[in-house]
Scaffold this motif. Structure first.
Motif: not given
Length: 384
Positions: A150-167, A253-257
């Motif tokens: 998948f594309e980077d923009s989708y990774q960044g999008y999912v990462g933001a959701n995970y950090m905000f909603d899950t973490l 917490p540290v998050m990347g891709a």
């Protein structure tokens, strides 16, 4: 391993024309590999080569292609160099391969694009996630270029959701590599979605590929009121950054891709420091999917180690290309290209996907969590 091969039906006696004009029986199907086997990105290209080779081995063990033809491979090292990447694909095209798998990085992929287009040669990219990679500068489709990631923009999008909603993070610092399109694309997508969710990007720091001392950025981060760090860089800089962050007392917490998905990150960071680390990726050793479990076992038997996301993606890229050859019933490059484009519900070890109108897969993202350097959690996020 039992792989379903679709669209069989070519009549026996596949023929090729020699340079002299004589008709020759085709005894094998030859695939090309363009991988970073040395240089800066060898830790990506080497496992890709392993996944590529294993997929071909499994296909041959299951009867080969086109009613029994053996699959052969021609592989060259692009040395993690863009000029060499183009030269490798030129060489493969001239040697008559049906399609090319690789290379790993977005830059090396872009370097080979003119060669693919000129030679009408299908190329399947395992892991280059740059946005718009399969489109030219005018937004037109590069019809011979495909990918299974998948594309980077989708990774960044999912990462933001995970950090905000899950973490549960609402205040974040972002550290990116301004010289790396991969890092910039992830950063931009993450920041846009994180702020859209109501989060605050408190500060942004930068680093450069090859940096080994991050004390200036870390000193500034110590003065900021942040709850987590988003650091979308490759595994070498990420590992060193995480190590130094922990030594500075930044136990956040540290998050990347997917650029984190390599054992070198843990080796550089240290097991204890690689804790509370998360990243978006394509593949998990914790998956219970039957095909993934079989792949992990087969890879361990073949190489004496566990596969990573790059070997898994290359395995899928190679199977996608080979299944398209069987579906087309031909080694004609245009027919193979059309068969890849039309692929639906392909069951790979990195998930089930169909190709969209831009030659990208529609597939899930996994978010992996590390504790003491070990993958301990996985969350699958389906495409929207």
């Amino acid at each position: 391993m039992n792989f379903k091969k679709l669209g069989l039906g070519l009549v026996a006696g596949v023929m090729l024309w020699s340079n002299s004009g004589a008709v020759l029986a085709q005894e094998s199907v030859v695939l090309g590999g363009n991988f970073e086997l040395s240089g800066q990105y060898a830790a990506y290209g080497t496992p890709m080569r392993e996944g590529f080779d294993l997929a071909i081995k499994h296909m041959n063990e299951n009867g080969g292609l086109l009613d029994g033809l053996t699959v052969e491979a021609v592989v060259y090292d692009n040395t993690s160099d863009m000029t060499e990447s183009a030269a490798v694909t030129t060489r493969l095209a001239n040697e008559g391969v049906v399609g090319v798998v690789g290379p790993a990085t977005t830059g090396d992929v872009l370097a080979q694009v003119p060669v693919l287009q000129e030679n009408q040669l299908p190329g399947v990219v395992p892991a280059a996630t740059g946005d718009g990679l399969t489109l030219d500068d005018n937004g037109e489709l590069l019809e011979y270029l495909f990918r299974v990631c998948f594309e980077d923009s989708y990774q960044g999008y999912v990462g933001a959701n995970y950090m905000f909603d899950t973490l549960g993070v609402t205040r974040v610092a972002v550290v990116s590599d301004q010289t790396l399109d991969y890092s910039v694309g992830l950063r931009d997508a993450f920041v846009a979605q994180f702020t859209a969710l109501g989060g605050t990007v408190v500060t942004e720091e930068t680093l450069t590929t090859g940096d080994t001392d991050f004390s200036a950025a870390l000193t500034n981060l110590l003065t900021q009121d942040v709850e987590a760090l988003y650091v979308p860089v490759y595994y070498t800089e990420a590992g060193l950054f995480i190590k130094q962050a922990r030594e500075f007392g930044l136990d956040l917490p540290v998050m990347g891709a997917d650029g984190y998905h390599n054992d070198t990150l843990v080796e550089l960071a240290g097991d204890a420091n690689a804790t509370d680390v998360y990243y978006t990726s394509h593949f998990s050793l914790l998956s219970e999917n039957e095909k993934t479990v079989e792949f992990v076992a087969a890879f361990e038997e073949e190489y004496g180690k566990q596969p990573d996301t790059f070997s898994a993606l290359a395995y899928d890229a190679t199977l996608l290309l080979m299944n398209a050859i069987d579906t087309a019933g031909s080694t004609d490059r245009d027919a193979v290209r059309d068969a890849i484009s039309a692929t639906t519900d392909f069951e790979g070890v990195t998930g089930t996907f169909s190709m969209d109108e831009n030659n990208n897969p529609v597939k899930s993202v996994v978010v992996l969590g590390l504790e003491n350097g070990v993958e301990t959690s996985v969350v699958e996020v389906a495409p929207e």
